[in-house]
Design a protein around this motif. Structure first.
Motif, short mmCIF file in Angstrom:
data_model
loop_
_atom_site.label_atom_id
_atom_site.label_comp_id
_atom_site.label_asym_id
_atom_site.label_seq_id
_atom_site.Cartn_x
_atom_site.Cartn_y
_atom_site.Cartn_z
N PHE A 1 0.84 -1.23 0.15
CA PHE A 1 0.11 0.04 0.12
C PHE A 1 1.04 1.27 -0.10
O PHE A 1 0.50 2.20 -0.73
CB PHE A 1 -0.91 0.06 1.10
CG PHE A 1 -1.59 1.13 1.53
CD1 PHE A 1 -2.65 1.52 0.69
CD2 PHE A 1 -1.37 2.11 2.24
CE1 PHE A 1 -3.45 2.67 0.78
CE2 PHE A 1 -2.02 3.44 2.60
CZ PHE A 1 -3.21 3.65 1.69
N PHE A 2 1.91 1.25 0.90
CA PHE A 2 2.74 2.44 0.96
C PHE A 2 3.52 2.58 -0.37
O PHE A 2 3.95 3.78 -0.70
CB PHE A 2 3.51 2.31 2.21
CG PHE A 2 2.98 2.63 3.46
CD1 PHE A 2 2.03 3.84 3.58
CD2 PHE A 2 2.86 1.75 4.33
CE1 PHE A 2 1.44 4.07 4.94
CE2 PHE A 2 2.44 2.01 5.77
CZ PHE A 2 1.48 3.16 5.90
N ILE A 3 3.92 1.75 -0.76
CA ILE A 3 4.84 1.67 -2.26
C ILE A 3 3.94 2.36 -3.29
O ILE A 3 4.28 3.27 -4.09
CB ILE A 3 5.35 0.29 -2.56
CG1 ILE A 3 6.56 -0.01 -1.72
CG2 ILE A 3 5.80 0.28 -3.97
CD1 ILE A 3 6.87 -1.34 -1.82
N VAL A 4 2.71 1.90 -3.46
CA VAL A 4 1.70 2.22 -4.48
C VAL A 4 1.17 3.72 -4.40
O VAL A 4 1.13 4.22 -5.22
CB VAL A 4 0.63 1.37 -4.51
CG1 VAL A 4 -0.56 1.85 -5.26
CG2 VAL A 4 1.01 -0.02 -4.97
N THR A 5 1.06 4.08 -3.27
CA THR A 5 0.64 5.45 -2.92
C THR A 5 1.67 6.59 -2.77
O THR A 5 1.26 7.81 -2.67
CB THR A 5 -0.13 5.33 -1.42
OG1 THR A 5 0.59 5.13 -0.47
CG2 THR A 5 -1.17 4.62 -1.48
N THR A 6 2.99 6.18 -2.71
CA THR A 6 4.20 7.04 -2.60
C THR A 6 4.09 7.85 -3.99
O THR A 6 4.30 7.17 -5.10
CB THR A 6 5.31 6.44 -2.20
OG1 THR A 6 5.11 5.86 -1.15
CG2 THR A 6 6.42 7.53 -2.23
N SER A 7 4.23 8.86 -3.99
CA SER A 7 4.43 9.79 -5.13
C SER A 7 5.80 10.27 -5.27
O SER A 7 6.44 10.78 -4.35
CB SER A 7 3.77 11.24 -5.31
OG SER A 7 3.75 12.15 -4.30
N PHE A 8 6.34 10.14 -6.42
CA PHE A 8 7.86 10.36 -6.63
C PHE A 8 7.93 11.86 -7.45
O PHE A 8 7.34 12.01 -8.51
CB PHE A 8 8.39 9.06 -7.47
CG PHE A 8 8.67 7.91 -6.88
CD1 PHE A 8 9.50 7.59 -5.91
CD2 PHE A 8 7.50 6.92 -7.14
CE1 PHE A 8 9.59 6.42 -5.37
CE2 PHE A 8 7.57 6.05 -6.40
CZ PHE A 8 8.35 5.36 -5.44
N VAL A 9 8.64 12.64 -6.56
CA VAL A 9 8.80 14.03 -7.03
C VAL A 9 10.21 14.28 -7.63
O VAL A 9 11.23 13.85 -6.92
CB VAL A 9 8.53 15.16 -6.21
CG1 VAL A 9 8.52 16.17 -6.48
CG2 VAL A 9 7.01 14.78 -5.49
N LYS A 10 10.30 14.80 -8.77
CA LYS A 10 11.74 15.15 -9.46
C LYS A 10 12.00 16.39 -8.60
O LYS A 10 11.55 17.28 -8.50
CB LYS A 10 11.57 15.43 -11.08
CG LYS A 10 13.00 15.55 -11.48
CD LYS A 10 12.89 15.93 -12.92
CE LYS A 10 14.05 16.23 -13.28
NZ LYS A 10 14.23 16.48 -14.92
#
Length: 135
Positions: free
Chosen positions: A29-38
């Motif tokens: 759940f945490f991996i999927v919901t994490t947003s990666f920001v440049k």
């Protein structure tokens, strides 16, 4: 019927499988919901040739006497030819610096004209030095 207190013949075991299932589901759940920001930052432009920056550059030296005569790098020139002489100098030397030495009694209009022509010729770093004994 006597009972012995203490150890029983069967030991209690805790089943870890459901707890591990929950931990893995939370991890997913945490991996999927994490947003990666440049990340934003500065772009660094390095000089292409480091040897050019180590060479000392010559400065354009312009001297304006009190009577209005203009000397550039030891050679007397006409006020209308300052830009052309600077461009000739820049064709042979790499620099963007110029030092204009003027006497205290020199007319400001001549100094401004020389600075304008130096700017037109491509010099961006201009310094003005006022001398008290320029003749």
């Amino acid at each position: 019927m006597k009972r012995k207190h203490g150890h029983s013949s069967e030991e209690a075991n805790v089943d870890m499988t459901p707890m591990l299932d929950i931990v893995f589901i939370m991890l997913i759940f945490f991996i999927v919901t994490t947003s990666f920001v440049k990340e934003k930052g500065l772009i660094v432009n390095r000089p292409e040739n480091a040897q050019k920056s180590n060479k000392p550059s010559k400065n354009v030296s312009i001297r304006i006497a009190n009577d209005g005569t203009i000397t550039m790098n030891g050679r007397q020139i006409d006020i209308r030819r300052v830009e052309a002489n600077i461009q000739n100098f820049l064709a042979e030397n790499i620099t963007d610096n110029a030092v204009v030495q003027a006497g205290q009694e020199t007319e400001h209009g001549i100094v401004v004209e020389v600075l304008d022509q130096a700017k037109k010729a491509g010099l961006h770093k201009l310094s003005v030095v006022v001398e008290g004994d320029a003749s």
